[in-house]
Structures are given as structure tokens and as C-alpha cells.
Scaffold this active site. Sequence first.
Site: not given
Ligand SMILES: NC(=O)c1ccc[n+]([C@@H]2O[C@H](COP(=O)([O-])OP(=O)(O)OC[C@H]3O[C@@H](n4cnc5c(N)ncnc54)[C@H](OP(=O)(O)O)[C@@H]3O)[C@@H](O)[C@H]2O)c1
Length: 256
Positions: A146, A159, A162-163, A193
Site C-alpha cells: 500500500s 496497517y 504491516s505493508k 473497493t
Molecule cells: N483499496 C485500496 O485503496 C487499497 C490501497 C492500498 C492497498 N490495498 C490492499 O489491497 C489488498 C486488497 O484490498 P481491497 O481494497 O481489494 O479490499 P477488499 O475489497 O476488502 O478485499 C480484501 C480481500 O481480502 C480477503 N481477506 C480479508 N481477510 C481475509 C482472511 N482472514 N482470510 C482470507 N481472505 C481474507 C477478503 O475476502 P473475504 O472477506 O471473502 O475473506 C477480500 O477478498 C489489501 O491487501 C489491501 O491492503 C488496498
Amino acid sequence: MFKENLFKNKTFLVTGASSGIGADVALMLNELGAKIIAVARDEKKLLEQQKKVKNKDNFLIISKDLSLYQELDKWALKLSKDINGFDGAILSAGISLPLGLNAFDYIGVGIKTFNINYFANMQILKGLVDKRSKIKDEASFVLISSAASKKPGKGMSLYGASKAAIDTSIKSLALEFAPKYRINSILPGYVSTPMVQNNSQRSGRDLNAIQQFYPLGIGKVENISPLICFLLSKGSSWITGQNFVIDGGGGISITF
Ligand SMILES: NC(=O)c1ccc[n+]([C@@H]2O[C@H](COP(=O)([O-])OP(=O)(O)OC[C@H]3O[C@@H](n4cnc5c(N)ncnc54)[C@H](OP(=O)(O)O)[C@@H]3O)[C@@H](O)[C@H]2O)c1
């Protein structure tokens, strides 16, 4: 953008494939010919994703809680052997729980955050590169870090850390894996998201206020997937151990 059968006969593990960035890249890779093993907890959401693909045999789903990281190396090794070796993995599963240092359960939330955002990824990688895993030569791994790794906003100390742990570890792992496998991390800014929408709702933060920090606007998942595809492809064969910021020119971190 990419050749139609770029990933024909390739198999990728995608965690976090039920939602957001993981869900989008799993579909894009599948469209480009790859077989996908899609992992997340929510089976219903995974099935919804599977319905979107033409050939369901090329999009297998596994419902699993990855925060129970202790046995994940054994699990990943068995999975890899069963499917005859992966060509790479996209580790996108993660959580974001904004919290100040004086919060009641700061350390408890920190452990929860690190278990899924960091330790789960390391354990999965350990299983995937095990000598017995049948992993393919030239495999490529992409971890979703991130922008908060470099510039965490207020409340993002856990957070962001961790990243940052991911970004640092992949540099060392790149040395361990070379010359056979490659590993990189990407650092998205604010991408619309469910994760960030929920956080924005909880904090009452207005999306328009966030928008002003992003010259190219708030990110969409489809802005992220092409970079991941590139890092999995042969075109990036001289790239490893790197942290790629992808943030629409944001370059500034905010609490979300
Ligand atoms: N969106 C942003 O702005 C952003 C920015 C920087 C980085 N990120 C990173 O991108 C990645 C994806 O995030 P996103 O924004 O796409 O969020 P999201 O839509 O909430 O997706 C998160 C995914 O992680 C899975 N997950 C969470 N806890 C889990 C667990 N204990 N076991 C298995 N699967 C788990 C969820 O699936 P289930 O709930 O079905 O388990 C879901 O598929 C993350 O690592 C996040 O930190 C996001």
C-alpha cells in the site's frame, strides 16, 4: 492491452479473490488464458466471481481463513503439488483497521493485522517455493502492499507497518529466489473497493475530500490489474525486489 493468450497454460494463486483488487486481477488473468485458484473466506462471493468466467474448470475457488497462518505453508505446498506447480501468485488478501496508539486493543489489532497482511503471505510463499512444490521456473509473485507503507496517514501506524514489512521482506526474498523466481510488491493509493468504502463510511470521510489529493482521480481496480499482469509476464523478466507505487499521481497519504 495484452495479447489474448498471454497466460495460456499458466496457473496462478490469487488470495483476496472474492473482492476488490484480488477479484479484478483474478478475472483479468483468467481472460488472458490463465487457470486461477481463487482464495478468500466468503464462498458466496467467490462463486459470484466464478459465474463471470467462461470456463469454470479454469477458475477454481477455495474458501479459507488465511489469518490462521500457522499451517499455511503446508496448505500451500499441498495445493501446489495437487495442481502440478504454480507459475506465480498474487497475494492480495488483507485488512485495514485504522486505529490510534491509545486505542484500547492496539496490540491485539496489530497482531490481527500482521497475521493476515504479513505472516499469511510469508507462510504461503514458504509453501509455494518449497523444493517439493513443483513450482515452475520463472514463477513470479506479486504482493499487494500500500502507499501507506511509505506515507501512512493518521491512524495507519499498524496497517502501514504491516505493508512496510512486505516491502522490506520482498527485497530479501528476491535475493533468495533469484535467478529462478521473481517477487515484487505494488503500493496502490486510494482505490475504490469495499475495504476503503467501509473505512470512509466509518470515519465519515467524504470521498470528494479524498479526490482532491489525486490528480488522476481516485483509483479503480481496473487501474491496478494491468500492472500486476505486467509483473507476472515475461516482459518484466529483469525486474525483481521492487516496490511499485501506483497512485494516480497522489503521492500523498491520507487516513482512510
Ligand atoms: N483499496 C485500496 O485503496 C487499497 C490501497 C492500498 C492497498 N490495498 C490492499 O489491497 C489488498 C486488497 O484490498 P481491497 O481494497 O481489494 O479490499 P477488499 O475489497 O476488502 O478485499 C480484501 C480481500 O481480502 C480477503 N481477506 C480479508 N481477510 C481475509 C482472511 N482472514 N482470510 C482470507 N481472505 C481474507 C477478503 O475476502 P473475504 O472477506 O471473502 O475473506 C477480500 O477478498 C489489501 O491487501 C489491501 O491492503 C488496498
